[in-house]
Structure formats: structure tokens, C-alpha cells
Design a protein around this motif. Structure first.
Motif, PDB file in Angstrom:
ATOM      1  N   ARG A 168       0.840  -1.193   0.000  1.00 29.11           N
ATOM      2  CA  ARG A 168       0.000   0.000   0.000  1.00 29.11           C
ATOM      3  C   ARG A 168       0.875   1.243   0.000  1.00 29.11           C
ATOM      4  O   ARG A 168       2.077   1.179   0.271  1.00 29.11           O
ATOM      5  CB  ARG A 168      -0.942   0.008   1.206  1.00 29.11           C
ATOM      6  CG  ARG A 168      -0.221   0.227   2.512  1.00 29.11           C
ATOM      7  CD  ARG A 168      -1.200   0.467   3.628  1.00 29.11           C
ATOM      8  NE  ARG A 168      -0.518   1.120   4.743  1.00 29.11           N
ATOM      9  CZ  ARG A 168      -1.039   1.279   5.943  1.00 29.11           C
ATOM     10  NH1 ARG A 168      -2.235   0.830   6.194  1.00 29.11           N
ATOM     11  NH2 ARG A 168      -0.370   1.879   6.893  1.00 29.11           N
ATOM     12  N   THR A 169       0.254   2.381  -0.318  1.00 29.38           N
ATOM     13  CA  THR A 169       1.008   3.633  -0.338  1.00 29.38           C
ATOM     14  C   THR A 169       1.421   4.015   1.085  1.00 29.38           C
ATOM     15  O   THR A 169       0.786   3.622   2.051  1.00 29.38           O
ATOM     16  CB  THR A 169       0.168   4.768  -0.950  1.00 29.38           C
ATOM     17  OG1 THR A 169      -1.120   4.740  -0.355  1.00 29.38           O
ATOM     18  CG2 THR A 169       0.032   4.597  -2.443  1.00 29.38           C
ATOM     19  N   ALA A 170       2.470   4.805   1.221  1.00 31.17           N
ATOM     20  CA  ALA A 170       3.005   5.142   2.540  1.00 31.17           C
ATOM     21  C   ALA A 170       2.062   6.031   3.337  1.00 31.17           C
ATOM     22  O   ALA A 170       1.920   5.867   4.540  1.00 31.17           O
ATOM     23  CB  ALA A 170       4.367   5.819   2.380  1.00 31.17           C
ATOM     24  N   ASN A 171       1.410   6.964   2.671  1.00 30.64           N
ATOM     25  CA  ASN A 171       0.520   7.894   3.374  1.00 30.64           C
ATOM     26  C   ASN A 171      -0.863   7.866   2.741  1.00 30.64           C
ATOM     27  O   ASN A 171      -0.982   7.675   1.531  1.00 30.64           O
ATOM     28  CB  ASN A 171       1.080   9.322   3.295  1.00 30.64           C
ATOM     29  CG  ASN A 171       2.426   9.424   3.961  1.00 30.64           C
ATOM     30  OD1 ASN A 171       2.591   9.060   5.123  1.00 30.64           O
ATOM     31  ND2 ASN A 171       3.411   9.879   3.214  1.00 30.64           N
ATOM     32  N   PRO A 172      -1.910   8.102   3.563  1.00 27.43           N
ATOM     33  CA  PRO A 172      -3.258   8.118   2.989  1.00 27.43           C
ATOM     34  C   PRO A 172      -3.482   9.365   2.134  1.00 27.43           C
ATOM     35  O   PRO A 172      -2.918  10.426   2.406  1.00 27.43           O
ATOM     36  CB  PRO A 172      -4.168   8.116   4.223  1.00 27.43           C
ATOM     37  CG  PRO A 172      -3.338   8.648   5.324  1.00 27.43           C
ATOM     38  CD  PRO A 172      -1.921   8.293   5.022  1.00 27.43           C
ATOM     39  N   ASP A 173      -4.281   9.203   1.115  1.00 20.52           N
ATOM     40  CA  ASP A 173      -4.631  10.314   0.238  1.00 20.52           C
ATOM     41  C   ASP A 173      -6.077  10.707   0.539  1.00 20.52           C
ATOM     42  O   ASP A 173      -6.986   9.913   0.345  1.00 20.52           O
ATOM     43  CB  ASP A 173      -4.490   9.856  -1.228  1.00 20.52           C
ATOM     44  CG  ASP A 173      -4.960  10.911  -2.215  1.00 20.52           C
ATOM     45  OD1 ASP A 173      -5.267  12.022  -1.763  1.00 20.52           O
ATOM     46  OD2 ASP A 173      -5.012  10.620  -3.417  1.00 20.52           O
ATOM     47  N   PRO A 174      -6.314  11.923   1.079  1.00 22.52           N
ATOM     48  CA  PRO A 174      -7.673  12.307   1.474  1.00 22.52           C
ATOM     49  C   PRO A 174      -8.664  12.285   0.308  1.00 22.52           C
ATOM     50  O   PRO A 174      -9.872  12.168   0.528  1.00 22.52           O
ATOM     51  CB  PRO A 174      -7.503  13.722   2.032  1.00 22.52           C
ATOM     52  CG  PRO A 174      -6.139  14.158   1.685  1.00 22.52           C
ATOM     53  CD  PRO A 174      -5.320  12.957   1.380  1.00 22.52           C
ATOM     54  N   ASP A 175      -8.162  12.409  -0.925  1.00 22.56           N
ATOM     55  CA  ASP A 175      -9.071  12.408  -2.074  1.00 22.56           C
ATOM     56  C   ASP A 175      -9.451  10.999  -2.519  1.00 22.56           C
ATOM     57  O   ASP A 175     -10.285  10.813  -3.397  1.00 22.56           O
ATOM     58  CB  ASP A 175      -8.413  13.141  -3.262  1.00 22.56           C
ATOM     59  CG  ASP A 175      -8.194  14.607  -2.943  1.00 22.56           C
ATOM     60  OD1 ASP A 175      -8.923  15.129  -2.072  1.00 22.56           O
ATOM     61  OD2 ASP A 175      -7.298  15.215  -3.541  1.00 22.56           O
TER      62      ASP A 175
END
Lengths: 128, 207
Positions: free
Chosen positions: B177-184
């Protein structure tokens, strides 16, 4: 006295409408190309993701055939939406007997996606 | 004299208030367009960078693990009793005899040397979930930001098995998974994921 003043004002240097429009057009083209760059990067990433998935799927099939052994290696075909979890991919396995020599089988696994627009092929040779 | 001064002042180039206001309005429109473009590009860059990193993590972990698990049970002397030690759905422990005490690369009939007893599992360190490779000295990270790691085991007939001695094939599934969440991105708490599944046929387990 008023007339020369008006004349001087009219001589003042400035931009014509055409010049301004051309400048805006150039700026717009520059900005548009930046926007295109972003979408190109996204497409590139998406494509490399598909490529990795396709290669892994092909590898999986090759290992499967390795595991089954020489005798049961045979051609097969999995069409779109028949591989669980990877419906966007088609996998065609071709086993050519006695190729390149007697007692050998050449296995080619081709994984295609995007309505066959792209594909990845892996090949191995099994010995009896 | 006063008339001459007045004329000279009028000749000096400059902008009227209206011209200035129009110029400010136009540059405001252009600047807001440019800045919103920059914000959009910046966001897309950070997301795409993370997506690329995520794919690299999944691919690298898959490559390293399939390569190493494929040699599980390597036992050229026939006396090391190498093979799969334990087979859980979230971890695997296997042995191989590939070197000796001095590390020369010559099999010595045991599985007690470097890189001969390997465990792969998920662990968390510094708040990041990673795939760990443990050869006795604790987990060493193979890949970071891994959401799931699953093993499935198959016997010679292709049926699932839990008996280590019966295992002939291992199905490995890695979800990065990506390292940080994307709010969009509303799915999965903002984390984009990438799942790879592959089958491994260890070459030495059948003998």
C-alpha cells in the motif's frame, strides 16, 4: 498647447491586442503541456502496474506447469474475467511438444490485457 | 513656464488607474490559474511517487521471496534434512543447506549456517508494517508498507495442505500500500494498494 500632448500620449509604447493574445496563447500552451505531463506520468505508472501484474501472472503459470511436471504440461487458455482477482487479464499457455528437441517441451505463457493491446510472454523449456 | 512643465509631466509614460486595475485583474486570473495548476501537479506528483514506490515494494518483495523460497529444501548431501519447517498462512519457515560454517558456499550437511534457516513474516516497526526476513538474528526488512502477506500451501495433487512434509507448491500473495493516505481517495482509508499473487514450486521438495 493641448494638441501636442494628445499626440504624445498616443505615441506612448504599449502592447497591441494581438501581442497580448499571442502572449496568453503561449502561456496557455505551456500550462497545458504541464497538465499533459501529469497525465502521462499517471498513465506510465498505471501501465507499469499492469505490466508487473501480467508478468507475475505469467510466472505463476510457469511455476504451476513446473510443479505438475513434464508429462502433464499441456496448452490451456484463460480468457478475460476467468482468472480470480485478475479479470482484466487473459492468459494463454502454449506447450509445444518435442521442441526444440525430442524429449523436451517448450512452454510459452502469454498474458494480454487492454483488449489484447498489450501483452507479456514468458517462455521456458521442460525436459522429460 | 508653467505650461511647459505641465506638458513635460504629461509626456512621461505611465499607467492610468483603470489600466492598472485591468492589469491586476488579468494577472490575478492568470496567477490563480497557475497556482491551482501547481497545487494539482504537486498533489499528483506526491501520489504518483507513492504509487511507484508501492509497486516497487510489491515487485521487489515478490522477486526476493519467490527466488529464495524456490530453493527451500536444498540438501545436496542428503543429511541436512532441509525443507519447510512450519507453514502458516501468514508466515513461512524453511531451511536449506547452501553453505558451511566458513561461508564458502559448499554444503556441509546441516542447516545451521548463515542464510540457511529463513522465516518470512509480517512485522511492525516504527509504525510501518513490513515483510521481515529472519535468519535467527531478528527480522530484517525486505519491503515496507505491506498491508497483507498470505501463504497458501498445496500438495502434489494440488490440494491445500498444512503438513510441511507434503507441501510441493506455495502460493504467495503480497498486498502493498502507499506510505501515506490520500484524502481524495476514499477507498481503504485513503491507501492505494497493489496485490501480486504468484505460485512457487520449490525445486528440491519433491525428492
Amino acid at each position: 498647447m493641448d494638441i501636442p500632448v494628445v499626440c504624445n500620449l498616443q505615441n506612448k509604447k504599449g502592447f497591441t491586442l494581438i501581442e497580448v493574445l499571442i502572449a496568453i496563447l503561449v502561456l496557455a500552451i505551456g500550462l497545458l503541456s504541464l497538465a499533459t505531463l501529469a497525465s502521462t506520468v499517471m498513465n506510465g505508472n498505471a501501465f507499469s502496474n499492469e505490466m508487473t501484474t501480467a508478468t507475475t501472472l505469467a510466472q505463476e503459470k510457469l511455476e504451476d506447469i513446473q510443479g505438475q511436471g513434464y508429462a502433464s504440461a499441456s496448452s490451456s487458455s484463460e480468457n478475460y474475467s476467468s482468472i480470480t482477482g485478475y479479470g482484466a487479464y487473459k492468459r494463454v499457455t502454449t506447450v509445444a511438444a518435442d521442441t526444440p528437441a525430442t524429449g523436451m517441451k517448450t512452454v510459452t505463457v502469454t498474458v494480454s490485457w487492454d483488449a489484447d493491446a498489450h501483452s507479456v510472454a514468458l517462455k521456458t523449456i521442460l525436459a522429460e | 513656464m508653467s505650461g511647459l512643465t505641465q506638458r513635460k509631466q504629461k509626456i512621461i509614460g505611465g499607467f492610468s488607474l483603470v489600466e492598472l486595475l485591468i492589469a491586476i485583474a488579468i494577472s490575478g486570473i492568470v496567477l490563480s490559474a497557475v497556482s491551482s495548476l501547481f497545487i494539482m501537479q504537486n498533489k499528483s506528483y506526491s501520489v504518483q511517487e507513492q504509487v511507484a514506490e508501492m509497486q516497487q515494494n510489491a515487485r521487489a518483495a515478490m522477486d526476493i521471496m519467490t527466488r529464495e523460497i524456490r530453493t527451500a529444501g536444498c540438501d545436496p548431501t542428503g543429511s541436512a534434512n532441509a525443507g519447510i519447517v512450519s507453514a502458516a498462512s501468514d508466515s513461512i519457515n524453511f531451511t536449506q543447506d547452501i553453505t558451511d560454517d566458513a561461508g564458502t558456499g559448499n554444503p556441509d550437511g546441516d542447516t545451521a549456517d548463515a542464510n540457511e534457516n529463513i522465516t518470512y513474516s509480517l512485522y511492525t516497526s516504527s509504525g510501518i508494517q513490513k515483510i521481515g526476513r529472519d535468519t535467527g538474528g531478528g527480522n530484517q526488512p525486505v519491503a515496507e508498507n505491506i498491508q497483507a502477506l498470505t501463504f497458501a500451501y498445496y500438495d502434489s495433487a494440488g490440494n491445500t495442505t498444512a503438513v510441511p512434509a507434503d507441501i510441493r507448491q506455495i502460493e504467495l500473495t503480497i498486498t502493498a500500500r502507499t506510505a501515506n493516505p490520500d484524502p481524495d481517495y476514499t477507498t481503504n482509508g485513503g491507501y492505494r494498494t497493489c496485490t501480486l499473487t504468484s505460485l512457487i514450486t520449490p525445486r528440491n521438495l519433491a525428492y
